[in-house]
Motif scaffolding. Structure first.
Motif: not given
Ligand SMILES: CC1=C(CCC(=O)O)c2cc3nc(cc4[nH]c(cc5[nH]c(cc1n2)c(C)c5CCC(=O)O)c(CCC(=O)O)c4C)C(CCC(=O)O)=C3C
Length: 511
Positions: A64-74, A378-381
């Motif tokens: 939805a336009g917001a950056p995220v990890d799609l693999g390892a996230e930590s 990055a995506a407060p809503d």
């Protein structure tokens, strides 16, 4: 520096360095870490990656336009290697500790706080897991004190061993879900020596398992285990993320490798590994053949097996035995205003793990917006969550289409948390063959593989297949491969290498 003294290497490509030429096969974080170390030490490096992008299981994306990890996230900040690499490539100021360190186990229909006093799910005493296990299971844990010592031999399945000493419930409701996250594997097959080496060693020295757990906990408390985290302003956190995503690390390492003169070729599969008459390695791709003074194979075990078949058949046979599990990640974005309309869900902490015994499809959920302030900022809503599915041997769910995986994730999330809103976006990322399995005897196999390749000059292996699937372990394996190659090349009285190494200013001549 003596300037560009060796302008025309045998493969005819331009080069900026004049050190030995090392080909790194595989552009996951292990191969990238190897390339970074090599190029920093003055080697000429060509990294070959079969995919169109580097990074392997580290992948930054968007929902939805917001950056995220799609693999390892930590990544584990208790070990220094990944933190050090992030800092070395200029991402130090983007390291971030999780915003919350509490998590839950979704057990018997309840989100139960994840117990704290355990080593990979194994408690030092029954009270540590009181909220999670039945009274009978808690009493069973104490039987550990009365049982004669278990002979654990050279290795033992962690699930079988812990169940024998403390009962199966602690395995099914805590050890299994934790290992299910790490390996997508089965605790009753996973090697204790490979998966929890400190506990394995302690268990050999102590009469009871609880004694061994407490010894590991004392050792952890005595050493500054979180020194890496503390030194980076992570406040001693055990884990770290990166603003923008852990998935931005591979690209930053690749950029640093290129800036130092290394070459990174994506969409370029290493088709064959050959030895020339001069004893040097040749790596054949569809486009060209690269000459190499040394090679790092940072590829999945089956690819490594194929490349080594002609040179170390015993290693290739062992590599071909290493199994991988697949998993899928379902990332979901909800509009926060939709949540209030449907009644606020209970989303405590960073997420929850799911014991397989309860028969749900998902094996974990991560509340990304709560775990990482960079996601929330990055995506407060939006509320961004993700679930994972897929365990070794239970991969039938993964054969279903994306819409099905989204549906079962929503169903499980609703049952666990009361979240009933519809997501505004969903992204399914499949990691087929993503997680190598470490069954009993894995480390002995790794030793046999290493022994079978030691006869080969200037060739090393790196990656998740060997001694740790986590990001720091992969970085360490790449760095170790690079260091060993640098040491071996420095010792090799080889014309090509001796004349192409960074010239000693004292020699005063250029080859
Ligand atoms: C590779 C790996 C390591 C090894 C790292 C290395 O050795 O380098 C590791 C370690 C650990 N993971 C741990 C705990 C959790 N793991 C989870 C979820 C997941 N882990 C995964 C992988 C790994 N996990 C995966 C593929 C998931 C699925 C969900 C997702 O990818 O989104 C979740 C639920 C979601 C959340 O709450 O975030 C929890 C609570 C704890 C114990 C902490 C304590 O004792 O307190 C430890 C040591």
């Amino acid at each position: 520096m003596n300037g560009p003294t060796n302008p025309q290497p045998t493969d005819g490509r331009p080069t900026t360095g004049n050190g030995p030429h090392v080909v790194v096969v595989g552009g996951g974080i292990a191969g990238l870490a190897a390339a970074h170390r090599l190029v920093t030490a003055g080697a000429r490096v060509t990294l070959l990656e079969g995919d169109e992008r580097v990074g392997g299981k580290l992948l930054a994306g968007e929902i939805a336009g917001a950056p995220v990890d799609l693999g390892a996230e930590s990544l584990l900040a208790r070990r220094p290697e990944a933190i050090a690499l992030a800092e070395a490539v200029g991402l130090g100021d983007r390291l971030q500790a999780p915003a919350t360190t509490t998590a839950s186990v979704w057990s018997r229909g309840q989100l139960v706080p994840m117990p704290k006093g355990h080593v990979m799910g194994v408690p030092g005493d029954a009270s540590a897991v009181a909220g999670l296990l039945s009274d009978e299971a808690l009493r069973r844990i104490d039987r550990d004190r009365e049982l004669p010592p278990t002979d654990i031999g050279d290795d033992i399945a962690i699930g079988a061993y812990v169940a024998e000493r403390m009962g199966h419930e602690v395995v099914d409701r805590l050890v299994e879900p934790l290992l299910g996250g790490v390996y997508a594997g089965d605790a009753y097959r996973i090697s204790m020596k490979a998966a929890v080496p400190a506990l394995f060693e302690a268990a050999r020295r102590h009469p009871t398992l609880a004694d061994a757990v407490r010894a590991v906990q004392r050792a952890g408390a005595a050493t500054p285990a979180d020194a890496a985290g503390a030194a980076t302003g992570l406040g001693g956190a055990a884990f770290a993320g990166l603003r923008g995503g852990i998935g931005t690390l591979p690209g930053a390492v690749a950029d640093a490798v290129r800036a130092a003169g290394g070459e990174i070729l994506t969409g370029t599969r290493a088709g064959a590994l050959l030895r020339g008459g001069d004893g040097r390695w040749r790596v054949a791709t569809r486009q060209r053949v690269l000459d190499a003074d040394a090679v790092v194979l940072a590829t999945p075990a089956d690819v490594t097996a194929g490349l080594l078949a002609a040179h170390a058949p015993a290693a290739a046979d062992e590599l071909a035995e290493i199994r991988y599990a697949s998993m899928a990640l379902v990332t979901l974005a909800f509009r926060r205003s939709d949540l209030t309309d449907t009644g606020l869900p209970a989303l405590p902490g960073s997420g929850f793990l799911v014991p397989p015994v309860d028969g749900h499809t998902i094996k974990a959920a991560t509340f990304s917006s709560q775990k990482w302030s960079w996601v929330a900022d990055a995506a407060p809503d939006l509320l961004v969550l993700r679930t994972s599915a897929g365990r070794r041997g239970e991969e039938e769910q993964l054969r279903r289409d994306d819409a099905h995986l989204v549906d079962v994730s929503l169903k499980d999330l609703s049952a666990a948390t009361g979240l009933t809103a519809r997501p505004v976006a969903s992204v399914v990322t499949r990691w087929n063959g993503g997680l190598p399995q470490y069954p009993v005897g894995h480390l002995a196999r790794v030793e046999r593989i290493r022994a079978a390749v030691t006869g080969l000059p200037a060739l090393r292996l790196a990656g998740a297949a060997y001694q740790g699937v986590g990001i720091p372990a992969c970085v360490a394996s790449g760095r170790r491969a690079a260091d060993e190659i640098l040491a071996e090349l420095a010792d090799t009285p080889n014309e090509i290498i001796a004349t192409s190494r960074t010239a000693d200013p004292g020699t005063g001549h250029c080859p």
